[in-house]
Design an enzyme around this catalytic site. Structure first.
Site, short mmCIF file in Angstrom:
data_model
loop_
_atom_site.label_atom_id
_atom_site.label_comp_id
_atom_site.label_asym_id
_atom_site.label_seq_id
_atom_site.Cartn_x
_atom_site.Cartn_y
_atom_site.Cartn_z
N ASP A 296 1.56 -9.08 1.12
CA ASP A 296 2.02 -8.65 -0.32
C ASP A 296 1.02 -9.61 -1.20
OD1 ASP A 296 4.56 -6.94 0.07
OD2 ASP A 296 5.36 -9.41 0.09
N LYS B 161 -3.90 -6.78 -0.82
CA LYS B 161 -5.07 -6.55 0.40
C LYS B 161 -5.68 -5.00 0.05
CE LYS B 161 -2.36 -7.82 3.53
NZ LYS B 161 -1.04 -8.53 2.97
N GLY C 250 2.31 -2.18 3.21
CA GLY C 250 2.16 -1.98 1.94
C GLY C 250 1.51 -1.60 0.73
N HIS C 251 0.29 -1.30 1.36
CA HIS C 251 -1.56 -1.70 0.37
C HIS C 251 -1.48 -0.35 -0.53
CE1 HIS C 251 -3.33 -3.69 3.80
NE2 HIS C 251 -2.46 -4.89 3.96
N GLN D 125 0.26 -7.19 6.29
CA GLN D 125 1.06 -8.69 6.13
C GLN D 125 -0.12 -10.25 6.15
OE1 GLN D 125 2.34 -6.89 9.61
NE2 GLN D 125 3.30 -5.12 8.22
#
Length: 420
Positions: free
Chosen positions: A12, A15, A39-40, A221
């Site tokens: 988180d 990225k 989740g980007h 991650q």
């Protein structure tokens, strides 16, 4: 030449925006590990889009985007994601390529994930329940189905064999959730996936290297969730560090040049696991609210705390970080006082190394205090214009790590990035 972008904390770190920013300077963007638990978050034409499996360079015209063999791919998630991306006029058949060695997640992987996590009770690791762990277990257990298998005439038979193996395991947990709807959706997604560009990934990417293409390897991650070096057992199921680039894409180590590490200006963590600098007070809630610290994939509130330089130094060391990007510096704008963890204290003894198990003993953070800058920095365009107290905060971090913060993100938009 391959440069790597990866997270240095517990994920988180922001990225998606950073890869999107750098993508313009590369020919190829490649995901090398992880699954749909990533989740980007990107912003395109003012709209928010969260990418779970597609590389974050997808909105750059003429760029090649590769999903590498180190990823575990959920066809259902990929299909939905592709449909959202296509709404922006992106032709995925032109610029998205998937390695045939990429392992796939099937519906019983998700059922196993849920059943296993429920059975752990208070010992839950905080899984996103996306089937990631069971999919990687099948990979190391040599049972996995891979993208290339989808093209085989006997794929249905291979699928049934794996499903039945999973069902025996699921039954031991007395787990009875109906997944028949997921199976229908899965096979529709498989048909969609077969229409995309499935390639012999390692030959494909090495040919691009031989042609002189610049490649950006995108991690998911964060380093402190690495299966080997993270805060075990509260970790993910893959190698999230720079070493994972080689095994996750099929490239040799000598091709890697820059390792760009991303850290927030503070710390967050989702789910269970040790977090020495966690703030379970008003400051922690303020970081969560101002930083909008809720999971891009799960929506779960993130645990928040001060920046941990012991963990960050460890992450820089094992990754060989050459440049640091600090994100969410603007979240600290309204704090009167900031704190930085420079060591851990255990029974009166100070430690500056990450122990084998952070969760088995009570490690108290040794904190250094800094005056906050109490200034809105979201419109600042160059480093010289930052408040002196912000510069002092960053200088202290640079000195401790021995690696410099070269970029500072001061807002969610693509242009809110200060080059130091």
């Amino acid at each position: 030449m391959v440069d790597v972008i990866l997270g240095l904390q517990w994920g988180d770190e922001g990225k998606g925006k950073i890869v999107d920013y750098f993508a313009k300077d590369y020919d190829v963007i490649a995901r090398f590990q992880g699954g749909p638990n990533a989740g980007h978050t990107l912003y395109k034409d003012g709209k928010k889009l969260v990418l779970h499996q597609i590389p974050s360079g997808i909105f750059h015209e003429g760029k090649i985007n590769i999903i590498g063999n180190g990823v575990v791919l959920d066809p259902i998630t990929l299909k939905k994601e592709c449909e959202k991306v296509a709404e922006f006029g992106i032709d995925l058949k032109k610029n998205l390529f998937i390695s045939e060695r990429t392992n796939i997640i099937i519906p019983t992987h998700r059922a196993l994930d849920k059943a296993s996590e429920q059975a752990k009770g208070k010992s839950k690791i905080g899984s996103t329940l996306k089937g990631i762990g069971p999919a990687y277990m099948d990979k190391t257990g040599r049972n996995a189905l891979r993208v290339g298998d989808l093209l085989q005439d006997n794929f249905q038979e291979l699928y049934e064999q794996l499903r039945q193996k999973h069902q025996v395991m699921i039954n031991t947990y007395h787990f009875t959730e109906d997944i028949s709807g997921d199976e229908k959706e899965f096979f529709e997604a498989v048909d969609f996936l077969k229409e995309l560009n499935i390639v012999n990934g390692e030959y494909f990417i090495n040919k691009l290297l031989q042609e002189g293409k610049k490649i950006l390897a995108e991690g998911a991650q964060g380093s402190m969730l690495d299966i080997d070096f993270g805060t075990f057992p509260f970790v993910t199921s893959s190698n999230t560090i720079s070493a994972g680039v080689c095994s996750g894409l099929g490239i040799a180590p000598q091709h890697i040049k820059e390792v760009i590490g991303i850290t927030k200006a503070y710390c967050t963590r989702v789910g269970s696991g040790p977090f020495p600098t966690e703030l379970e007070n008003a400051d922690g809630q303020k970081l969560r609210d101002v930083g909008n610290e809720y999971g891009a994939t799960t929506g779960r509130p993130r645990r928040c705390g001060w920046i941990d330089l012991v963990a960050l130094n460890f992450a820089c060391m094992i990754n060989g970080v050459t440049k640091i990007v600090m994100t969410k510096a603007d979240v600290l704008d309204s704090f009167e006082e900031l704190q930085v963890c420079t060591a851990y204290s255990k029974e009166g003894k100070e430690l500056t190394e990450i122990p084998l198990r952070l969760d088995l003993d009570h490690y108290v953070p040794v904190l250094e205090k800094f005056e906050g800058w109490n200034t809105d920095i979201t419109k600042v365009k160059d480093f010289a214009a930052l408040p002196e107290k912000a510069k002092s905060y960053i200088a202290f971090i640079n000195n401790y790590l021995g690696v410099n913060v070269d970029f500072i993100s001061n807002g969610p938009e693509r242009d809110q990035l200060i080059v130091v």
